[in-house]
Enzyme design. Structure first.
Site, mmCIF file in Angstrom:
data_model
loop_
_atom_site.group_PDB
_atom_site.id
_atom_site.type_symbol
_atom_site.label_atom_id
_atom_site.label_comp_id
_atom_site.label_asym_id
_atom_site.label_seq_id
_atom_site.Cartn_x
_atom_site.Cartn_y
_atom_site.Cartn_z
ATOM 1 N N GLN A 88 28.583 89.335 -67.846
ATOM 2 C CA GLN A 88 29.141 88.032 -68.221
ATOM 3 C C GLN A 88 30.640 88.021 -67.927
ATOM 4 O O GLN A 88 31.284 86.983 -68.038
ATOM 5 C CB GLN A 88 28.922 87.780 -69.716
ATOM 6 N N ASP A 91 36.015 89.690 -64.741
ATOM 7 C CA ASP A 91 36.890 90.689 -64.095
ATOM 8 C C ASP A 91 36.086 91.468 -63.047
ATOM 9 O O ASP A 91 34.865 91.303 -62.930
ATOM 10 C CB ASP A 91 37.505 91.623 -65.154
ATOM 11 N N HIS A 106 28.464 84.646 -65.075
ATOM 12 C CA HIS A 106 29.442 83.631 -65.502
ATOM 13 C C HIS A 106 30.551 83.437 -64.466
ATOM 14 O O HIS A 106 31.616 82.920 -64.799
ATOM 15 C CB HIS A 106 30.049 83.998 -66.866
ATOM 16 N N CYS A 133 40.659 71.843 -51.222
ATOM 17 C CA CYS A 133 39.427 72.529 -50.822
ATOM 18 C C CYS A 133 39.454 72.721 -49.303
ATOM 19 O O CYS A 133 39.681 71.764 -48.563
ATOM 20 C CB CYS A 133 38.235 71.674 -51.241
ATOM 21 N N SER A 174 28.616 90.045 -77.936
ATOM 22 C CA SER A 174 28.408 89.662 -79.333
ATOM 23 C C SER A 174 27.115 88.911 -79.584
ATOM 24 O O SER A 174 26.735 88.705 -80.730
ATOM 25 C CB SER A 174 29.594 88.809 -79.803
#
Ligand code: BJW
Length: 229
Positions: A88, A91, A106, A133, A174
């Site tokens: 998730q 980094d 994610h 873009c 969590s």
């Protein structure tokens, strides 16, 4: 076929110096989640969102993979049958720790996404609302990050991998955010062994058959050693 599927969350990068989200002094204590992690927040104040992810990109670049990231890379290299890390985290510490088979469900700080045409491209280090873009030319550049209300990436592939696994492990997450928080339930339902490695019990601890509590830099290398032993 991948036989070990490992879900990771912010806790695995905590000992590399990157903040988790829901700790007392975590990221959500410093920034309102609605402001920086929703499409509505981005539309209301794109400059703030760019600033938030520029800060995260800089923090991530200054961090180093820790013993837990490195242990998972060792597991992938040495375990016959296959290992997939479903992270998730946005980094790149799994990549820099040596893992190769990684799904960023994610998104990632290394990517940009056009809010107008959905084109994706590698992000520059500092982005701004004025960036255009490269495909459609619109000033609608956003980080390629999955915000609340948006569909996480590669969901069909992830569920297939979980259903085919022998072991599903969750590390440093969590259990507050779905669909990731529901993976252990799905794994257990299909007869997969489930193990939680975390500092403290997660919200979904009852979906795990095995639990190991402690800092990831200790529990993960120990667990990997046992699996390879
Ligand atoms: C250590 C440690 C150490 C510390 N060693 N451990 C009601 C019910 C069910 C679902 C929903 C609902 N209402 C809304 C939803 C859906 C929503 C959701 O789940 N909301 C909840 C808040 C209830 N989910 C979504 O919107 C997702 N999309 C979706 O569902 O799509 C379907 C759909 C779409 C459209 C229409 C219809 C359906 C998208 C979720 C996107 C999450 N994005 C974020 C931010 C972006 C990334 C970024 O900026 O970095 O992702 S939120 C944030 O939370 C981030 C994380 O990836 C994610 C999970 O957090 P994580 O990793 O668990 O961190 P923490 O801080 O919570 O926990 C850290 C853990 O580490 C703790 O347990 C510590 O103990 C531990 N720890 N140090 C080991 N040293």
């Amino acid at each position: 076929m991948s036989r070990v599927v490992i879900l990771t969350g912010a806790g695995i990068s905590a000992e590399s110096g990157l903040g988790t989200f829901r700790a007392e002094n975590g990221l959500w204590a410093q920034h309102r989640v609605e402001d920086v992690a929703t499409p509505e927040g981005f539309r209301a104040n794109p400059a703030l969102v760019h600033q938030f992810y520029n800060m995260r990109r800089a923090e991530s670049a200054g961090a180093e993979p820790n013993a837990a990231h490195i242990a998972l890379a060792r597991l992938e290299a040495e375990l016959a049958g296959g290992v997939t890390v479903v992270t998730q985290n946005v980094d790149d510490l799994h990549e820099r720790g040596g893992s190769q088979n990684i799904i960023h469900m994610h998104g990632a700080l290394s990517g940009s996404l056009c809010a107008a045409c959905d084109h994706r491209w590698p992000s520059v280090f500092e982005t701004s609302p004025l960036d255009t873009c490269p495909s459609c030319g619109t000033q609608a550049t956003r980080p390629d990050i999955v915000w609340f209300g948006e569909m996480p990436y590669q969901m069909e592939r992830i569920y297939r991998l979980i259903q085919q696994a022998e072991i599903f492990a969750a590390i440093g997450t969590s259990g507050n955010v779905y669909p990731a928080a529901g993976f252990a339930h799905e794994a257990r339902r299909t007869g997969v062994h489930t193990v939680e490695l975390n500092l403290e019990p997660s919200m979904v601890v009852n979906d795990f058959t095995e639990t190991r509590f402690g800092p990831a830099t200790q529990t993960v290398p120990d667990w990997v050693e046992e699996l390879l032993g």
